[in-house]
Design a protein around this motif. Structure first.
Motif, PDB file in Angstrom:
ATOM      1  N   ARG A 100       1.290  -2.356  -0.013  1.00 48.97           N
ATOM      2  CA  ARG A 100       0.079  -3.066   0.397  1.00 48.97           C
ATOM      3  C   ARG A 100      -1.170  -2.391  -0.162  1.00 48.97           C
ATOM      4  O   ARG A 100      -2.121  -3.032  -0.550  1.00 48.97           O
ATOM      5  CB  ARG A 100       0.017  -3.115   1.916  1.00 48.97           C
ATOM      6  CG  ARG A 100      -1.265  -3.712   2.411  1.00 48.97           C
ATOM      7  CD  ARG A 100      -1.283  -3.844   3.920  1.00 48.97           C
ATOM      8  NE  ARG A 100      -2.629  -3.668   4.413  1.00 48.97           N
ATOM      9  CZ  ARG A 100      -2.963  -3.066   5.518  1.00 48.97           C
ATOM     10  NH1 ARG A 100      -2.014  -2.567   6.278  1.00 48.97           N
ATOM     11  NH2 ARG A 100      -4.194  -2.951   5.889  1.00 48.97           N
ATOM     12  N   GLY A 101      -1.173  -1.055  -0.153  1.00 48.05           N
ATOM     13  CA  GLY A 101      -2.373  -0.313  -0.469  1.00 48.05           C
ATOM     14  C   GLY A 101      -2.717  -0.279  -1.932  1.00 48.05           C
ATOM     15  O   GLY A 101      -1.937  -0.739  -2.768  1.00 48.05           O
ATOM     16  N   PRO A 102      -3.851   0.332  -2.287  1.00 46.65           N
ATOM     17  CA  PRO A 102      -4.961   0.695  -1.412  1.00 46.65           C
ATOM     18  C   PRO A 102      -5.506  -0.540  -0.674  1.00 46.65           C
ATOM     19  O   PRO A 102      -5.542  -1.622  -1.263  1.00 46.65           O
ATOM     20  CB  PRO A 102      -6.001   1.254  -2.377  1.00 46.65           C
ATOM     21  CG  PRO A 102      -5.256   1.585  -3.634  1.00 46.65           C
ATOM     22  CD  PRO A 102      -4.122   0.633  -3.696  1.00 46.65           C
ATOM     23  N   ASP A 103      -5.922  -0.328   0.552  1.00 45.22           N
ATOM     24  CA  ASP A 103      -6.207  -1.462   1.428  1.00 45.22           C
ATOM     25  C   ASP A 103      -7.464  -2.249   1.059  1.00 45.22           C
ATOM     26  O   ASP A 103      -7.777  -3.248   1.700  1.00 45.22           O
ATOM     27  CB  ASP A 103      -6.288  -0.995   2.886  1.00 45.22           C
ATOM     28  CG  ASP A 103      -4.939  -0.470   3.349  1.00 45.22           C
ATOM     29  OD1 ASP A 103      -3.913  -0.818   2.719  1.00 45.22           O
ATOM     30  OD2 ASP A 103      -4.903   0.309   4.321  1.00 45.22           O
ATOM     31  N   VAL A 104      -8.171  -1.766   0.037  1.00 46.26           N
ATOM     32  CA  VAL A 104      -9.324  -2.551  -0.421  1.00 46.26           C
ATOM     33  C   VAL A 104      -8.882  -3.677  -1.371  1.00 46.26           C
ATOM     34  O   VAL A 104      -9.663  -4.567  -1.671  1.00 46.26           O
ATOM     35  CB  VAL A 104     -10.389  -1.669  -1.131  1.00 46.26           C
ATOM     36  CG1 VAL A 104     -11.086  -0.772  -0.142  1.00 46.26           C
ATOM     37  CG2 VAL A 104      -9.758  -0.858  -2.257  1.00 46.26           C
ATOM     38  N   PHE A 105      -7.611  -3.630  -1.820  1.00 51.17           N
ATOM     39  CA  PHE A 105      -7.126  -4.692  -2.709  1.00 51.17           C
ATOM     40  C   PHE A 105      -6.565  -5.850  -1.886  1.00 51.17           C
ATOM     41  O   PHE A 105      -6.069  -5.640  -0.786  1.00 51.17           O
ATOM     42  CB  PHE A 105      -6.043  -4.159  -3.657  1.00 51.17           C
ATOM     43  CG  PHE A 105      -6.565  -3.153  -4.657  1.00 51.17           C
ATOM     44  CD1 PHE A 105      -7.810  -3.324  -5.239  1.00 51.17           C
ATOM     45  CD2 PHE A 105      -5.820  -2.048  -5.014  1.00 51.17           C
ATOM     46  CE1 PHE A 105      -8.312  -2.408  -6.154  1.00 51.17           C
ATOM     47  CE2 PHE A 105      -6.308  -1.122  -5.924  1.00 51.17           C
ATOM     48  CZ  PHE A 105      -7.561  -1.297  -6.500  1.00 51.17           C
ATOM     49  N   PRO A 106      -6.585  -7.075  -2.454  1.00 52.56           N
ATOM     50  CA  PRO A 106      -6.129  -8.235  -1.670  1.00 52.56           C
ATOM     51  C   PRO A 106      -4.677  -8.094  -1.217  1.00 52.56           C
ATOM     52  O   PRO A 106      -3.825  -7.731  -2.025  1.00 52.56           O
ATOM     53  CB  PRO A 106      -6.258  -9.410  -2.650  1.00 52.56           C
ATOM     54  CG  PRO A 106      -7.054  -8.931  -3.796  1.00 52.56           C
ATOM     55  CD  PRO A 106      -7.026  -7.438  -3.805  1.00 52.56           C
TER      56      PRO A 106
END
Ligand code: G3H
Length: 486
Positions: A448-454
């Protein structure tokens, strides 16, 4: 652990309680350990909690939805500072309640703190952007984002802190009020944070319910007073809850659901790298991640070598309790999971697959040794079902077109991992893969991460997007003030 949070108060619960046991064993002798209790809520109690969230929202006129952005940020900053102090308590519960290893539990906590800071920063940027005016045909528009209302948040057991907060935090900061239900496994770990919620946010903004979905969440949905259903978990629960809502068109959804992410190993792949990434991709937290690799497609030319070396690596992984050093595999929190995984293995064996590793599929109490299954075919349950546990199906292929067709026919569409080196072959493939899933990982496992990516998915894998940036938008609506140039 006998309190819950509602209407800004930590309410002492004297009625029926539910005991929370750990299935993670500290000794050779398997014995569930009593960790604490939580309120056993019924419909009446749940509806009282909902009242508190609705009152705080005040149909859009409450203190929280009308508060200045800077004040909401202050509340969130106060919360995260208080949360940080409780790190080791939460980490201990993560280990005992869901069996997550010590480094991964700390990572989950720290990542969540970072997620809150990133959310605050993105929210500040959103606010700066909303100070600008747009003009068209003599009309000035001051566009900003406003809250949607009352949000019901439900988090999953595999990331009971991080995923629950990935919904809760953006929903809150955008001015919504929230009722949240912790996951069944991973429920006590939120208790140390209740006081921080209570003392950081105005009355009634954050509220908690406990108990079974059908007893507490369903009645809340039936009232029609929930504006957003935010859930990370399985589609069965998501559909069951949506069905309860009487005004379907009013209900907005933010859902993170199942996935069956494939790894594709092309003939020229760096096998050392592919194996290392596939080990963590399939078995990190015992495969209990929606982003886990759940099937490996390996090219015929290299399958023998891949299977041999991959299986050797699986057998080297250390099993133990979450707090022990270098532990990679841990007991499973769901009591029926080992049996379910064994059923998938038996079904595959009956239909022609073999377990490549000797220990694969052996159960000791609530631990099941990861099984590498080969060759997997479309008729097998493990091909179709999201195993969410330690069983690794491997399917050979000759032509990449076969895999693209299978992915196109799948009900899921979150991510794929592609291992190979010939850029002239990879580049056109990527153009197709991005139409089948939402993230293509080159020579690396899915995550999932980095969490700033969709973070999202196609088909049954998701509704809405949950990066820091997107989540602020998922939990709000664009509104504007228009004025004429006269
Ligand atoms: O279960 C789904 C989680 O969002 C997975 O996150 O890829 O960071 O383990 P992760």
């Amino acid at each position: 652990q006998e309190t819950y949070l509602s209407n800004g108060k930590l309410i002492k619960w004297n009625a029926k309680k539910d005991e929370v046991y750990s299935t993670i064993s500290s000794t050779q002798e398997y014995q569930p350990t009593l960790l604490g209790t939580v309120p056993h809520m019924d419909k009446k109690a749940a509806l009282e909690v909902l009242d508190s969230a609705c009152e705080a929202y005040g149909k859009g006129q409450g203190k929280w939805p009308t508060m200045k952005v800077s004040q909401r940020i202050e509340c969130m900053e106060a919360f995260v500072e208080k949360m940080k102090v409780r790190r080791e308590e939460v980490v201990k519960y993560l280990m005992w309640e869901i069996g997550k290893s010590l480094p991964d539990s700390r990572k989950e906590f720290d990542r969540t703190v970072e997620y809150i800071y990133d959310t605050i920063e993105d929210y500040k940027q959103l606010d700066r952007d909303s100070a600008k005016f747009t003009k068209r045909d003599g009309v000035y528009a001051h566009i900003r984002r406003g809250p949607l209302g009352v949000v019901l948040c439900l988090g999953p057991y595999n990331y009971p802190l991080n995923e629950t907060f990935a919904l809760l935090i953006p929903a809150l900061i955008m001015g919504n009020t929230v009722v949240f239900k912790p996951a069944k496994h991973g429920v006590l770990l939120l208790s140390p944070l209740l006081e921080a919620f209570q003392t950081s946010f105005p009355k009634g903004v954050v509220n908690v319910i406990y108990g079974r979905g059908r007893e507490v969440a369903a009645p809340i949905m039936q009232t029609g007073r929930i504006d957003v259903l935010a859930l990370i978990g399985n589609s069965t629960s998501a559909i069951a809850l949506q069905d309860q809502h009487p005004y379907k068109n009013r209900l907005r959804l933010v859902l993170g659901l199942e996935a069956k992410n494939p790894a594709i190993i092309l003939p020229d792949a760096d096998l050392d790298l592919a194996i290392e990434e596939c080990i963590s991709g399939t078995l990190s937290f015992n495969g209990q991640r929606c982003t886990a690799l759940k099937i490996i497609y390996v090219h015929e030319d290299i399958r023998e070598e891949f299977n041999k070396r991959f299986t050797q690596q699986v057998d080297k992984l250390k099993f133990g309790n979450p707090w022990e050093d270098n532990v990679k595999l841990t007991p499973l929190p769901e009591p029926n999971k080992p049996k379910y995984i064994q059923e998938l293995i038996e079904d595959a064996k009956e239909k022609g697959a073999s377990v490549l590793n000797e220990k694969g599929g052996k159960i000791t109490d609530n631990f099941i040794y990861p099984a590498v299954l080969y060759p997997v075919t479309k008729e097998m349950r493990v091909y179709k079902e999201e195993q969410f546990g330690p069983v690794i199906p491997i399917k050979p292929f000759k032509n990449i077109v076969e895999i693209l067709d299978e992915m196109a026919d799948s009900n899921y569409g979150q991510q794929v991992s592609l291992f190979g080196n010939d850029i002239s072959e990879i580049a056109p493939l990527i153009d197709t893969l991005v139409n089948l899933v939402c993230r293509v990982n080159l020579n690396s496992s899915c995550q999932r991460g980095p969490d700033v990516f969709p973070f999202t998915g196609r088909k049954d894998s998701a509704v809405g997007t949950l990066s820091v940036h997107d989540a602020l938008r998922s939990f709000s609506i664009r509104t504007f003030v228009a004025s004429k140039d006269n």
